[in-house]
Scaffold this active site. Structure first.
Site: not given
Ligand code: PBG
Length: 334
Positions: A202, A212, A244, A259, A285, A324
């Protein structure tokens, strides 16, 4: 030079008609491989649109069942649930995350009761629950996320999610050692059948901005003294993703995730080549928002770019995709 060397190679023969192109097509996007993320909030009333994510809403808990019915009617069978908490439910240690009657657990139980067969993924991280928005609890000095104290909380959180009926807990916090600890905690509590999808690679990405906004965790991203970069990965690094995911695999993860997805296709490819486990990708997102924005301006064809973006993630090697767009793809396929 032989005669065959001189003959012009003509790959275009395989692109001549739609039927020939279909015969040699290497990658397909299947609705069965898609996971639809859903935001849920307290109460009833109307779903609240998320401005920076056109078409996405925060579902009031009372109407979540309706949302899930719509998805299953289209043939989608997997969802990822994300809670949206009121600011007054947050505190520095994210206490709400461990409450048995928390919003997310009531949401999981409601879906489980209504649709026993739907696959439910639930995020395991503290950011929706902490007032500072970080994914864990802070050290006393407040200058770091306390890794091991956070992992201990995540283990308890995973167990109550398993009890509520999720199929997979999905730790998205990027603390060290959490996969092994969560696996042991689940097994010790009798949940050896509950899986772990690890957000293994991630990245500290600017593409999470709209998410967010949706869940109200924007603050931490901009904290001056403590940045999410101290736990999420540097976008410059690919070998680090190998480290990781190697750890998460050894610690007992069932599925590994990369991600964001689109900007990190090389990482997806690298992991697909290295691990026998399923590789998931999260089209986040910001990837969704930018396709919508360009579509709205008339600068890109929204549907064509959407399909191409997902196909590319699949081609890179993702077995399953969180997106999405899942509902739209299912609607089109139906
Ligand atoms: C939280 C989390 C995040 C996302 C999924 N789980 C955001 C972050 O780490 O701030 C992001 C998903 C997205 O942007 O669609 N741990």
């Amino acid at each position: 030079m032989t005669e065959s060397d001189e003959r012009l190679r003509r790959p275009r023969r395989l692109r001549r008609t739609p039927a020939i192109r279909a015969l040699v097509e290497e990658t397909q996007l299947r609705v069965d491989n898609l996971v639809m993320p859903l935001f849920v909030r307290e109460g009833d009333g109307e779903p609240e649109p998320v401005d920076s994510m056109p078409g996405q809403v925060r579902w009031p808990l009372s109407r979540l069942g309706e949302a899930v019915d719509e998805l299953t009617a289209l043939g989608l069978r997997a969802i990822a649930l994300f809670p949206v908490l009121e600011p007054e439910s947050k505190d520095p240690v994210g206490s709400e995350a461990l409450r048995d009657e928390s919003l997310i657990l009531r949401a999981v139980r409601a879906v489980r009761e209504r649709k026993p067969e739907v696959v439910i993924f639930a995020d395991i991280a503290l950011d929706p629950y902490t007032d500072h928005g970080h994914d864990g609890v802070l050290t006393e000095a407040g200058d770091d996320v306390d890794n091991d104290a956070t992992v201990a909380i995540l283990c308890r959180m995973a167990v109550i999610h398993a009890r509520a009926g999720v199929d997979f807990v999905a730790p998205s916090d990027m603390m060290d050692g959490r996969i092994g600890a969560i696996r042991r905690a689940l097994d010790a509590s009798g949940y050896s059948g509950t899986g772990i999808l690890s957000y293994s690679a991630k990245y500290a990405s600017a593409f999470y901005g709209p998410f967010r906004d949706a869940v109200g965790t924007a603050r931490a991203a901009g904290t001056r003294l403590l940045d999410k970069k101290t736990y999420q990965m540097n976008p410059a690094n690919r070998r680090e993703a190998v480290v990781e995911t190697g750890l998460d695999e050894a610690e007992g993860a069932d599925i590994l995730m990369v991600k964001p997805a689109g900007p990190y296709l090389d990482v997806i490819r690298e992991l697909r080549a290295r691990t026998p486990l399923p590789v998931a990708a999260y089209q986040v997102s910001g990837e969704y928002a930018q396709i919508h924005a360009a579509g709205r301006l008339g600068w890109l064809d929204l549907e064509a770019v959407r399909d191409e973006s997902l196909l590319s993630i699949k081609r890179a090697g993702a077995d399953l995709i969180f997106t999405y767009f899942a509902k739209d793809i299912a609607a089109k396929a139906g």
